[in-house]
Design an enzyme around this catalytic site. Sequence first.
Site, PDB file in Angstrom:
ATOM      1  N   GLY A  20       4.683  11.158  -7.451  1.00 44.56           N
ATOM      2  CA  GLY A  20       4.163  11.870  -6.287  1.00 44.56           C
ATOM      3  C   GLY A  20       5.251  12.691  -5.620  1.00 44.56           C
ATOM      4  N   GLY A  24       4.039  16.883  -0.549  1.00 44.99           N
ATOM      5  CA  GLY A  24       4.059  15.984   0.599  1.00 44.99           C
ATOM      6  C   GLY A  24       5.361  15.253   0.830  1.00 44.99           C
ATOM      7  N   ILE A  25       5.227  13.995   1.232  1.00 45.96           N
ATOM      8  CA  ILE A  25       6.415  13.223   1.620  1.00 45.96           C
ATOM      9  C   ILE A  25       7.316  12.936   0.416  1.00 45.96           C
ATOM     10  CG2 ILE A  25       5.332  12.192   3.657  1.00 45.96           C
ATOM     11  CD1 ILE A  25       5.043   9.571   2.041  1.00 45.96           C
ATOM     12  N   TYR A 174      -9.465   2.845  -0.723  1.00 48.91           N
ATOM     13  CA  TYR A 174      -8.081   3.262  -0.435  1.00 48.91           C
ATOM     14  C   TYR A 174      -7.330   2.130   0.280  1.00 48.91           C
ATOM     15  CZ  TYR A 174      -4.196   6.045   1.387  1.00 48.91           C
ATOM     16  OH  TYR A 174      -2.951   6.515   1.702  1.00 48.91           O
TER      17      TYR A 174
HETATM   18  N1  LIG Z   1      -0.614  11.737   4.255  1.00 50.22           N
HETATM   19  C1  LIG Z   1      -0.837  10.611   4.935  1.00 50.22           C
HETATM   20  O1  LIG Z   1      -1.270  10.634   6.106  1.00 50.22           O
HETATM   21  C2  LIG Z   1      -0.523   9.271   4.331  1.00 50.22           C
HETATM   22  C3  LIG Z   1      -0.638   8.122   5.142  1.00 50.22           C
HETATM   23  C4  LIG Z   1      -0.346   6.876   4.580  1.00 50.22           C
HETATM   24  C5  LIG Z   1       0.063   6.792   3.271  1.00 50.22           C
HETATM   25  N2  LIG Z   1       0.157   7.923   2.496  1.00 50.22           N
HETATM   26  C6  LIG Z   1       0.575   7.786   1.094  1.00 50.22           C
HETATM   27  O2  LIG Z   1       1.700   8.611   0.869  1.00 50.22           O
HETATM   28  C7  LIG Z   1       1.795   8.895  -0.537  1.00 50.22           C
HETATM   29  C8  LIG Z   1       2.095  10.377  -0.722  1.00 50.22           C
HETATM   30  O3  LIG Z   1       1.019  11.123  -0.236  1.00 50.22           O
HETATM   31  P1  LIG Z   1       1.181  12.514   0.528  1.00 50.22           P
HETATM   32  O4  LIG Z   1       0.657  12.306   1.891  1.00 50.22           O
HETATM   33  O5  LIG Z   1       2.541  13.066   0.366  1.00 50.22           O
HETATM   34  O6  LIG Z   1       0.060  13.376  -0.247  1.00 50.22           O
HETATM   35  P2  LIG Z   1       0.098  14.589  -1.273  1.00 50.22           P
HETATM   36  O7  LIG Z   1       0.747  15.777  -0.653  1.00 50.22           O
HETATM   37  O8  LIG Z   1      -1.311  14.728  -1.712  1.00 50.22           O
HETATM   38  O9  LIG Z   1       0.984  14.053  -2.479  1.00 50.22           O
HETATM   39  C9  LIG Z   1       0.468  13.133  -3.408  1.00 50.22           C
HETATM   40  C10 LIG Z   1       1.347  13.143  -4.639  1.00 50.22           C
HETATM   41  O10 LIG Z   1       0.794  12.217  -5.594  1.00 50.22           O
HETATM   42  C11 LIG Z   1       0.601  12.916  -6.824  1.00 50.22           C
HETATM   43  N3  LIG Z   1      -0.541  12.367  -7.557  1.00 50.22           N
HETATM   44  C12 LIG Z   1      -1.789  12.123  -7.091  1.00 50.22           C
HETATM   45  N4  LIG Z   1      -2.578  11.671  -8.086  1.00 50.22           N
HETATM   46  C13 LIG Z   1      -1.801  11.624  -9.190  1.00 50.22           C
HETATM   47  C14 LIG Z   1      -2.049  11.270 -10.540  1.00 50.22           C
HETATM   48  N5  LIG Z   1      -3.254  10.877 -10.957  1.00 50.22           N
HETATM   49  N6  LIG Z   1      -1.025  11.340 -11.416  1.00 50.22           N
HETATM   50  C15 LIG Z   1       0.200  11.758 -11.034  1.00 50.22           C
HETATM   51  N7  LIG Z   1       0.496  12.115  -9.765  1.00 50.22           N
HETATM   52  C16 LIG Z   1      -0.505  12.063  -8.864  1.00 50.22           C
HETATM   53  C17 LIG Z   1       0.356  14.354  -6.422  1.00 50.22           C
HETATM   54  O11 LIG Z   1       0.544  15.248  -7.515  1.00 50.22           O
HETATM   55  P3  LIG Z   1       0.074  16.807  -7.439  1.00 50.22           P
HETATM   56  O12 LIG Z   1       1.188  17.537  -6.771  1.00 50.22           O
HETATM   57  O13 LIG Z   1      -0.117  17.174  -8.872  1.00 50.22           O
HETATM   58  O14 LIG Z   1      -1.194  16.844  -6.636  1.00 50.22           O
HETATM   59  C18 LIG Z   1       1.397  14.521  -5.325  1.00 50.22           C
HETATM   60  O15 LIG Z   1       2.672  14.732  -5.870  1.00 50.22           O
HETATM   61  C19 LIG Z   1       0.480   8.430  -1.148  1.00 50.22           C
HETATM   62  O16 LIG Z   1       0.679   7.193  -1.804  1.00 50.22           O
HETATM   63  C20 LIG Z   1      -0.429   8.237   0.053  1.00 50.22           C
HETATM   64  O17 LIG Z   1      -1.416   7.265  -0.179  1.00 50.22           O
HETATM   65  C21 LIG Z   1      -0.120   9.165   2.994  1.00 50.22           C
END
Ligand SMILES: NC(=O)c1ccc[n+]([C@@H]2O[C@H](COP(=O)([O-])OP(=O)(O)OC[C@H]3O[C@@H](n4cnc5c(N)ncnc54)[C@H](OP(=O)(O)O)[C@@H]3O)[C@@H](O)[C@H]2O)c1
Length: 291
Positions: A20, A24-25, A174
């Site tokens: 990931g 994002g983060i 989730y």
């Molecule tokens: N945003 C929030 O408010 C929040 C809150 C709590 C926890 N989180 C957690 O933080 C983590 C990062 O999320 P984010 O907020 O930074 O979101 P994001 O911008 O959507 O990033 C998600 C990342 O995961 C990758 N990913 C998703 N499905 C995948 C798959 N099947 N195979 C390989 N890579 C995959 C995406 O790849 P692509 O670039 O190809 O899409 C991207 O790099 C996640 O675990 C999420 O559950 C987020």
Amino acid sequence: MSHCELSEIIMQGKTIVVTGGTSGIGEVAALALAGMGARIVLVARNKGRGEATLARLEQQAPGVGHRLHYADLAQLAEMKRVAVEIAAAEPRIDILINNAGAMFANREVTKDGFEKTFATDHLSYFVLTAGLRERLLAAGSARIINTSSHAHKTAQFDINDLQSTKNYTSFLAYGRAKLANILFTRELARRTAGTGVTVNCLHPGFVATRFGDEAGGLIGHVIGLAKVLAISPEEGAKTLIYLATAPEVATKSGEYFYKSRRTAPARAGRDDAMARALWEKSVALTGVDWV
Ligand SMILES: NC(=O)c1ccc[n+]([C@@H]2O[C@H](COP(=O)([O-])OP(=O)(O)OC[C@H]3O[C@@H](n4cnc5c(N)ncnc54)[C@H](OP(=O)(O)O)[C@@H]3O)[C@@H](O)[C@H]2O)c1
């Protein structure tokens, strides 16, 4: 010596595997850690996005040999293949950041028969960590960081219905997957005690990333609208970066962090019997040899 200078010394020459990390983060953290001297091994699912992040890493910290591997982390065969590929290429891994995650409005089932949130957000963490555990041990002192969420607080497991066949909603599934991250962290900490490998997990906050964009349905719209209230990816990445770099975390394991502080997960996240049961189910479901 300032905290920044100390972090840079700690990160020099370190190899960090990040899932990931193309958005994002995860991407913010990967770039920040590369800027402190670390070499990043990215796992991406999309060629264009992977290459774009690799180019940013090269620009941020050239000449250290950042690497890019591809895998759709919702698919068991790909989780296993990429773990084998990385283990073959990396004799030593200092930090593993399991961070890939997503949410889906409608229940989807992978070709392995797994509910897609459970596969992406929990099983990929389990399988990748299993496949890289010898390389983490080889580092002598290594950290595993699992991105979880406060969304676990509303979740309960039915250990006999991990695929959410009975009562699927995007948020329930989730929350269960993010509860699984905490239970996995807890059980892994118990199993790695005294080995030099630590494992912790975190809630990054509600962050305006691409999270939710592929969810579809009403939940996708709701998350999209709510993002005006969210913190920036830079702010959201701070706890990830803290867990990777802070000297005081080196001796902590099995903990849940928010805003770079230890915090208690919900009661369901402190259930050691459930953590063991989930481990055993995860072994049985994935066929990973990790008893
Ligand atoms: N945003 C929030 O408010 C929040 C809150 C709590 C926890 N989180 C957690 O933080 C983590 C990062 O999320 P984010 O907020 O930074 O979101 P994001 O911008 O959507 O990033 C998600 C990342 O995961 C990758 N990913 C998703 N499905 C995948 C798959 N099947 N195979 C390989 N890579 C995959 C995406 O790849 P692509 O670039 O190809 O899409 C991207 O790099 C996640 O675990 C999420 O559950 C987020």
